[in-house]
Design a protein around this motif. Sequence first.
Motif, short mmCIF file in Angstrom:
data_model
loop_
_atom_site.label_atom_id
_atom_site.label_comp_id
_atom_site.label_asym_id
_atom_site.label_seq_id
_atom_site.Cartn_x
_atom_site.Cartn_y
_atom_site.Cartn_z
N ILE A 127 4.28 -8.16 -5.11
CA ILE A 127 2.85 -8.19 -4.85
C ILE A 127 2.68 -9.64 -4.49
CG2 ILE A 127 2.50 -6.18 -6.08
CD1 ILE A 127 0.89 -7.70 -8.19
N GLY A 168 -0.94 2.16 -7.31
CA GLY A 168 -1.75 1.69 -6.33
C GLY A 168 -1.02 0.22 -5.57
N GLU A 169 -1.76 -0.19 -4.93
CA GLU A 169 -1.08 -1.55 -4.31
C GLU A 169 -0.83 -2.77 -5.12
OE1 GLU A 169 -3.32 -2.54 -0.65
OE2 GLU A 169 -3.57 -0.45 -0.01
N ASP A 170 -1.42 -2.86 -6.22
CA ASP A 170 -1.31 -4.08 -7.15
C ASP A 170 -0.90 -3.98 -8.46
OD1 ASP A 170 -3.84 -3.13 -7.68
OD2 ASP A 170 -4.79 -5.12 -7.49
#
Length: 130
Positions: A4, A37-39
């Motif tokens: 990330i 999720g994305e992070d």
Amino acid sequence: MQSINENRNLSGKWLDRLTGLNQAHIIGEHLLLPGYGEDHPTLEIFSYDILKENIPQEINRPGIAHIAFEVDDVDTTLSEIIKAGGSSVGELVTADYPNGLEAVFVYAKDPEGNILELQSWRQINSQILK
């Protein structure tokens, strides 16, 4: 897992106090765990510049013995680990599970001697699961 882009390059008196080491220096990054999720959440991978003498890792050792990863192809992933300087621990095995599932497993050591479990799952029975 994917990075990330949260990389770490840590040093300083605060880190020496935290780790109990003299002139500690750590580099690392955060890898996103699949299915979230994305992070977050992430797996944080750190590497110290100065390492203690290598203590042999064994699968039945107290503490964190290994970390498991589900992969698409166990044999191919094991080959990649060996090419990078790792090794196998035991044999690659296939095991039948209830409800028509089959799993392929192998334990391996990464180039630093950490034990990894590689696993792959597939449906072998086309019956409808209840």
